[in-house]
Enzyme design. Structure first.
Site, PDB file in Angstrom:
ATOM      1  N   ARG A  48       1.366  -3.585  -4.709  1.00 25.65           N
ATOM      2  CA  ARG A  48       2.648  -3.554  -5.400  1.00 25.65           C
ATOM      3  C   ARG A  48       3.646  -4.619  -4.934  1.00 25.65           C
ATOM      4  O   ARG A  48       4.307  -5.238  -5.770  1.00 25.65           O
ATOM      5  CB  ARG A  48       3.269  -2.161  -5.306  1.00 25.65           C
ATOM      6  CG  ARG A  48       2.422  -1.070  -5.971  1.00 25.65           C
ATOM      7  CD  ARG A  48       3.130   0.268  -6.016  1.00 25.65           C
ATOM      8  NE  ARG A  48       4.246   0.230  -6.930  1.00 25.65           N
ATOM      9  CZ  ARG A  48       5.517   0.199  -6.568  1.00 25.65           C
ATOM     10  NH1 ARG A  48       5.847   0.219  -5.277  1.00 25.65           N
ATOM     11  NH2 ARG A  48       6.471   0.138  -7.464  1.00 25.65           N
ATOM     12  N   TYR A  54       4.644  -6.819  -7.988  1.00 28.04           N
ATOM     13  CA  TYR A  54       5.927  -6.506  -8.627  1.00 28.04           C
ATOM     14  C   TYR A  54       7.140  -6.840  -7.758  1.00 28.04           C
ATOM     15  O   TYR A  54       8.259  -6.452  -8.118  1.00 28.04           O
ATOM     16  CB  TYR A  54       6.022  -4.999  -8.926  1.00 28.04           C
ATOM     17  CG  TYR A  54       4.913  -4.395  -9.714  1.00 28.04           C
ATOM     18  CD1 TYR A  54       4.551  -4.893 -10.956  1.00 28.04           C
ATOM     19  CD2 TYR A  54       4.222  -3.282  -9.234  1.00 28.04           C
ATOM     20  CE1 TYR A  54       3.540  -4.311 -11.696  1.00 28.04           C
ATOM     21  CE2 TYR A  54       3.207  -2.682  -9.968  1.00 28.04           C
ATOM     22  CZ  TYR A  54       2.872  -3.206 -11.195  1.00 28.04           C
ATOM     23  OH  TYR A  54       1.875  -2.628 -11.924  1.00 28.04           O
ATOM     24  N   CYS A  69      -5.971 -14.069   2.905  1.00 28.69           N
ATOM     25  CA  CYS A  69      -5.763 -15.517   2.791  1.00 28.69           C
ATOM     26  C   CYS A  69      -5.083 -15.875   1.475  1.00 28.69           C
ATOM     27  O   CYS A  69      -5.659 -16.519   0.602  1.00 28.69           O
ATOM     28  CB  CYS A  69      -7.110 -16.237   2.929  1.00 28.69           C
ATOM     29  SG  CYS A  69      -6.934 -18.000   3.240  1.00 28.69           S
ATOM     30  N   GLU A  70      -3.852 -15.421   1.319  1.00 27.20           N
ATOM     31  CA  GLU A  70      -3.004 -15.690   0.157  1.00 27.20           C
ATOM     32  C   GLU A  70      -1.556 -15.740   0.627  1.00 27.20           C
ATOM     33  O   GLU A  70      -1.130 -14.882   1.410  1.00 27.20           O
ATOM     34  CB  GLU A  70      -3.143 -14.591  -0.900  1.00 27.20           C
ATOM     35  CG  GLU A  70      -4.489 -14.480  -1.567  1.00 27.20           C
ATOM     36  CD  GLU A  70      -4.723 -15.536  -2.633  1.00 27.20           C
ATOM     37  OE1 GLU A  70      -3.752 -16.235  -3.021  1.00 27.20           O
ATOM     38  OE2 GLU A  70      -5.881 -15.666  -3.072  1.00 27.20           O
ATOM     39  N   TYR A  84       0.152   4.285  -7.277  1.00 31.09           N
ATOM     40  CA  TYR A  84      -0.245   2.887  -7.486  1.00 31.09           C
ATOM     41  C   TYR A  84      -0.482   2.180  -6.151  1.00 31.09           C
ATOM     42  O   TYR A  84      -0.141   1.022  -5.971  1.00 31.09           O
ATOM     43  CB  TYR A  84       0.797   2.151  -8.341  1.00 31.09           C
ATOM     44  CG  TYR A  84       1.083   2.892  -9.623  1.00 31.09           C
ATOM     45  CD1 TYR A  84       0.144   2.898 -10.651  1.00 31.09           C
ATOM     46  CD2 TYR A  84       2.244   3.644  -9.779  1.00 31.09           C
ATOM     47  CE1 TYR A  84       0.380   3.622 -11.819  1.00 31.09           C
ATOM     48  CE2 TYR A  84       2.480   4.366 -10.944  1.00 31.09           C
ATOM     49  CZ  TYR A  84       1.550   4.354 -11.957  1.00 31.09           C
ATOM     50  OH  TYR A  84       1.762   5.080 -13.103  1.00 31.09           O
TER      51      TYR A  84
END
Length: 445
Positions: free
Chosen positions: A336, A340, A368-369, A397
């Site tokens: 999330r 978002y 790795c982002e 969620y």
């Protein structure tokens, strides 16, 4: 929900705990959830680990039902399974009289596996396959929320071929902005969900000529995490006027499915009281002699869950930027924040840390982002490697959206209730990530 809208300071740790009475800071055991020390859960089941509070879930289910009873209403209540599909969650809510709102064949089967009767399952979703429609017809679900003229015609063909009749509710797109995050708004004219408001009467007329259909009513769902009554009021007023128009044209309208969308206070929002939601529904439909249904999800499950994580390391950043806290939980576990820009409270577990001075930290995961950020510039105490933290309000969620990106196994899931704990879904074995894969023999050549 978007971090960019916040103009007030983040709540401090005491404020976060004060707003969540099922969490308690013990001087010896540290942070406890429903009477269970989170440190004991981490020791027994590792981290990251999802923790669901059964008592919290029951309490919220009963509070929601009481809100509608006080408003003179007794809608059928269908939990939005997409928000939390854990079998223990579904069994708990079924015992409280809740059915399910399913949006796929898999969710229908999951609800049945949890013991929920077909006539307590509603089938929603914009892309129902023929096989899923056949399953719904075979089981005899409460009703099918049809999302388009094309789906209605396909359903007629499938029902006729099976010699059955489907109870049909048309989902209306009322062209109402829910005033929530763009990615969870579902009732505007250009959103993919529902049938345009003006097309409903002609579609009811057409349905009279289609075999295999019992037209039962209307449904509406305008979005999620809604904290104001006004969008609900506008949408429901449009649906009520449509009920009257359809009846004037000679159509029977027995059911109004009011959807869900009731929001919670993740940070310091003023959440809409469920009594206000119930009053809004009563105001719109109280004199229409229809059976009402609702599909709550987040309001029930989000505050009942948290994600328990451990600090892997810290990292000093250049002057002017908050230092990093690197957790073993990541965007593949809780999507999330990266999806978002969602805000989740983060609270240390150890007793000393709950009372230590706080400075801004950015909390990240090891994926790795660059988008693997769980919180930015969050006031937290200095946390050393191996320290535990709880990421709050993660029961909706959260686990349902987890992935195995970066070959990270799915986290364990534990339930707690009145001092008891049980692991209801063990941590995924690393070997399970490739257990179903094969390599063609001709690769060797």
């Amino acid at each position: 929900m978007d971090a960019a809208i916040y103009t007030t300071p983040d709540p401090d740790l005491r404020e976060l705990l004060a707003a969540r009475p099922t969490l308690r800071a013990d001087a010896i055991d540290g942070l406890c959830f429903e009477g269970v020390p989170l440190a004991a859960i981490a020791a027994a089941h590792g981290t990251p680990c999802w923790v669901m509070g059964v008592g919290t879930l029951k309490g919220r289910a009963r509070a929601l039902r009481a809100a509608f009873t006080d408003a003179g209403l007794s809608p059928s209540m269908h939990f939005a399974l997409k928000s939390n599909d854990l079998r223990a969650t579904l069994v708990t809510l079924a015992a409280e009289g809740f059915g399910c709102d399913a949006v796929s064949g898999g969710e229908i089967r999951r609800a049945r596996a949890a013991g929920i009767a077909p006539h307590h399952i509603v089938f929603s979703g914009v892309g129902k396959t023929d096989a899923e429609l056949d399953l719904a017809l075979e089981l005899g679900l409460a009703h099918i929320n049809v999302e388009s003229a094309e789906e209605l015609r396909r359903l007629s063909v499938r029902a006729s071929a099976m010699g059955r009749e489907a109870d049909v509710v048309l989902r209306v797109n009322p062209d109402v902005d829910a005033a929530t995050h763009d990615k969870i708004s579902t009732g505007r004219a250009d959103d993919k969900f529902g049938i345009p408001f003006g097309d409903i009467p002609a579609l009811f007329d057409e349905a009279r000529r289609l075999p295999g259909l019992r037209m039962a009513g209307l449904a509406v769902h305008i979005g999620s995490q809604i904290n104001e009554a006004a969008p609900f009021r506008r949408a429901y007023a449009r649906i009520a006027s449509l009920v009257r128009d359809l009846r004037a044209r000679g159509h029977a309208v027995h059911i109004v499915d009011c959807g869900g969308g009731l929001g919670i206070a993740y940070r310091d929002e003023i959440a809409l009281d469920p009594r206000a939601w119930a009053a809004t529904i009563a105001e719109a439909f109280g004199d229409l002699d229809v059976r009402l249904a609702i599909e709550p999800g987040r309001w029930l499950s989000a505050p009942a869950g948290l994600l328990l994580a451990r600090v892997i390391d810290t990292k000093a950043m250049p002057e002017g930027s908050p230092d990093l806290i690197v957790l073993d939980a990541a965007m593949n576990d809780l999507a999330r924040p990266s999806l978002y820009d969602s805000w989740h409270g983060i609270v240390p577990v150890a007793p000393p840390a709950l009372h230590a001075p706080c400075t801004p930290h950015t909390v990240v995961g090891p994926v790795c982002e660059s988008s693997d950020v769980l919180a930015r510039a969050r006031p937290l105490p200095r946390l050393e490697p191996d320290a535990l933290v709880a990421i709050l309000d993660a029961g909706a969620y959260g686990a349902v959206m987890s992935s195995t990106y970066n070959s990270r196994p799915l986290a364990a899931q534990v339930v707690v209730d009145d001092g008891r704990m049980a692991c209801v879904k063990p941590r995924q074995d690393i070997e399970a990530l490739w257990a179903g894969e094969t390599v063609p023999e001709w690769f060797a050549a």
